[in-house]
Motif scaffolding. Structure first.
Motif, PDB file in Angstrom:
ATOM      1  N   VAL A 230       0.835  -1.202   0.000  1.00 17.29           N
ATOM      2  CA  VAL A 230       0.000   0.000   0.000  1.00 17.29           C
ATOM      3  C   VAL A 230       0.873   1.256   0.000  1.00 17.29           C
ATOM      4  N   VAL A 231       1.916   1.256   0.825  1.00 18.00           N
ATOM      5  CA  VAL A 231       2.828   2.403   0.895  1.00 18.00           C
ATOM      6  C   VAL A 231       3.532   2.608  -0.449  1.00 18.00           C
ATOM      7  N   THR A 232       3.970   1.523  -1.067  1.00 17.03           N
ATOM      8  CA  THR A 232       4.637   1.619  -2.369  1.00 17.03           C
ATOM      9  C   THR A 232       3.711   2.238  -3.398  1.00 17.03           C
ATOM     10  N   LYS A 233       2.472   1.773  -3.415  1.00 22.35           N
ATOM     11  CA  LYS A 233       1.476   2.292  -4.370  1.00 22.35           C
ATOM     12  C   LYS A 233       1.324   3.802  -4.220  1.00 22.35           C
ATOM     13  N   ARG A 234       1.134   4.286  -2.997  1.00 18.63           N
ATOM     14  CA  ARG A 234       0.906   5.710  -2.776  1.00 18.63           C
ATOM     15  C   ARG A 234       2.164   6.533  -3.018  1.00 18.63           C
ATOM     16  N   ALA A 235       3.308   6.052  -2.539  1.00 26.54           N
ATOM     17  CA  ALA A 235       4.545   6.819  -2.666  1.00 26.54           C
ATOM     18  C   ALA A 235       4.991   6.944  -4.112  1.00 26.54           C
ATOM     19  N   VAL A 236       4.885   5.851  -4.869  1.00 22.38           N
ATOM     20  CA  VAL A 236       5.306   5.874  -6.273  1.00 22.38           C
ATOM     21  C   VAL A 236       4.356   6.727  -7.104  1.00 22.38           C
ATOM     22  N   ALA A 237       3.062   6.611  -6.836  1.00 16.97           N
ATOM     23  CA  ALA A 237       2.079   7.331  -7.646  1.00 16.97           C
ATOM     24  C   ALA A 237       2.008   8.812  -7.310  1.00 16.97           C
ATOM     25  N   TRP A 238       2.189   9.165  -6.015  1.00 20.68           N
ATOM     26  CA  TRP A 238       1.909  10.539  -5.601  1.00 20.68           C
ATOM     27  C   TRP A 238       3.040  11.232  -4.849  1.00 20.68           C
ATOM     28  N   GLY A 239       4.121  10.543  -4.582  1.00 18.75           N
ATOM     29  CA  GLY A 239       5.245  11.215  -3.938  1.00 18.75           C
ATOM     30  C   GLY A 239       5.450  10.822  -2.490  1.00 18.75           C
ATOM     31  N   TRP A 240       6.589  11.245  -1.957  1.00 26.99           N
ATOM     32  CA  TRP A 240       6.990  10.806  -0.609  1.00 26.99           C
ATOM     33  C   TRP A 240       6.105  11.366   0.499  1.00 26.99           C
ATOM     34  N   ARG A 241       5.573  12.585   0.315  1.00 25.92           N
ATOM     35  CA  ARG A 241       4.695  13.139   1.352  1.00 25.92           C
ATOM     36  C   ARG A 241       3.443  12.282   1.506  1.00 25.92           C
ATOM     37  N   ASP A 242       2.890  11.891   0.382  1.00 23.08           N
ATOM     38  CA  ASP A 242       1.714  11.024   0.404  1.00 23.08           C
ATOM     39  C   ASP A 242       2.072   9.672   1.039  1.00 23.08           C
ATOM     40  N   GLY A 243       3.262   9.174   0.701  1.00 20.13           N
ATOM     41  CA  GLY A 243       3.706   7.911   1.290  1.00 20.13           C
ATOM     42  C   GLY A 243       3.815   7.986   2.795  1.00 20.13           C
ATOM     43  N   LEU A 244       4.375   9.094   3.306  1.00 19.93           N
ATOM     44  CA  LEU A 244       4.523   9.242   4.756  1.00 19.93           C
ATOM     45  C   LEU A 244       3.166   9.384   5.438  1.00 19.93           C
ATOM     46  N   ARG A 245       2.228  10.050   4.788  1.00 16.98           N
ATOM     47  CA  ARG A 245       0.876  10.140   5.367  1.00 16.98           C
ATOM     48  C   ARG A 245       0.214   8.765   5.412  1.00 16.98           C
ATOM     49  N   THR A 246       0.477   7.963   4.404  1.00 16.43           N
ATOM     50  CA  THR A 246      -0.054   6.592   4.399  1.00 16.43           C
ATOM     51  C   THR A 246       0.533   5.793   5.554  1.00 16.43           C
ATOM     52  N   VAL A 247       1.837   5.957   5.784  1.00 15.48           N
ATOM     53  CA  VAL A 247       2.484   5.290   6.921  1.00 15.48           C
ATOM     54  C   VAL A 247       1.834   5.730   8.229  1.00 15.48           C
ATOM     55  N   GLY A 248       1.533   7.033   8.349  1.00 11.86           N
ATOM     56  CA  GLY A 248       0.861   7.521   9.550  1.00 11.86           C
ATOM     57  C   GLY A 248      -0.483   6.848   9.769  1.00 11.86           C
ATOM     58  N   GLY A 249      -1.237   6.644   8.694  1.00 12.71           N
ATOM     59  CA  GLY A 249      -2.519   5.951   8.812  1.00 12.71           C
ATOM     60  C   GLY A 249      -2.346   4.509   9.233  1.00 12.71           C
ATOM     61  N   ILE A 250      -1.312   3.855   8.706  1.00 13.51           N
ATOM     62  CA  ILE A 250      -1.038   2.461   9.075  1.00 13.51           C
ATOM     63  C   ILE A 250      -0.716   2.355  10.562  1.00 13.51           C
ATOM     64  N   VAL A 251       0.107   3.270  11.058  1.00 12.72           N
ATOM     65  CA  VAL A 251       0.467   3.254  12.484  1.00 12.72           C
ATOM     66  C   VAL A 251      -0.771   3.497  13.339  1.00 12.72           C
ATOM     67  N   CYS A 252      -1.634   4.413  12.914  1.00 12.80           N
ATOM     68  CA  CYS A 252      -2.876   4.650  13.658  1.00 12.80           C
ATOM     69  C   CYS A 252      -3.748   3.403  13.674  1.00 12.80           C
ATOM     70  N   GLY A 253      -3.745   2.665  12.556  1.00 18.47           N
ATOM     71  CA  GLY A 253      -4.495   1.409  12.520  1.00 18.47           C
ATOM     72  C   GLY A 253      -3.964   0.407  13.524  1.00 18.47           C
TER      73      GLY A 253
END
Length: 207
Positions: A25-48
């Motif tokens: 999931v992180v790879t998908k977001r980071a590659v498609a939309w950039g590192w900021r989006d990737g880090l926000r995705t990581v934040g959501g994963i940690v919250c999960g």
């Protein structure tokens, strides 16, 4: 107690670095939309993870882990979500919808990356089984059980943040490579297939 905590962190670290749906999931977001989006995705994963941690500490996750019906419902929901994310990537690659580099660097994205990370973890019943089955055995004996499990959940969150956050930054270093249209399409297809594969694996899994 310190030795027990270190041992528990070691086990959690090994489980954290094993590639799984979170990394896809992180790879998908980071590659498609950039590192900021990737880090926000990581934040959501940690919250999960923290959501499952709270449920584990109060005992609700044990109910899910013990109920075949509840487990199946959450399992199928999680599998469907992963397949949906994978199908999105495949469709985007076929339509040639490469995201412009300037947009990716600005962190713009379709949908909330934080929500994507959060949902992908909240609908993963394997985390409930993992927490309820493993955390009690790893909790330091010198602490109350609930406090010990809460400590391990927090440490697991930190490990996940460091590992996946570092992974996103590594992808950012190779930004020029991933911004090539052919490479971006190939990565979209690869992550799409991987996400669908994980979705099928989750759907076929047993408690």
């Amino acid at each position: 107690m310190v030795v027990e905590v270190v041992a528990g962190v070691g086990v959690l670290a090994l489980l954290t670095v094993v590639p799984g749906p979170d990394m896809a999931v992180v790879t998908k977001r980071a590659v498609a939309w950039g590192w900021r989006d990737g880090l926000r995705t990581v934040g959501g994963i940690v919250c999960g993870l923290l959501v499952w941690g709270v449920l584990t500490v109060v005992g609700l996750a044990a109910v899910l882990a013990a109920s075949a019906t509840a487990y199946t419902v959450v399992k199928l929901a999680g599998a469907a979500y992963l397949v949906f994310l994978g199908a999105q990537s495949l469709l985007r690659s076929r339509r040639g919808r490469a995201v412009p580099a300037a947009v990716a660097r600005a962190g713009a994205a379709k949908g909330s990356p934080w929500r994507t990370g959060l949902v992908s973890n909240v609908v993963n019943p394997k985390i409930a089984v993992f927490y309820t089955g493993l955390l009690p055995t790893l909790a330091p004996s010198g602490m109350p059980p609930q406090a010990g499990m809460a400590l391990l959940v927090l440490l697991h969150g930190v490990l996940t943040l460091l590992w996946l956050g570092g992974y996103v930054l590594v992808l950012a270093k190779a930004r020029v490579f991933f911004e090539r249209p052919a490479v971006r399409r190939a990565m979209e297809r690869l992550t799409g297939v991987v996400l669908i594969g994980f979705g099928v694996k989750v759907a076929a899994s047993q408690p």
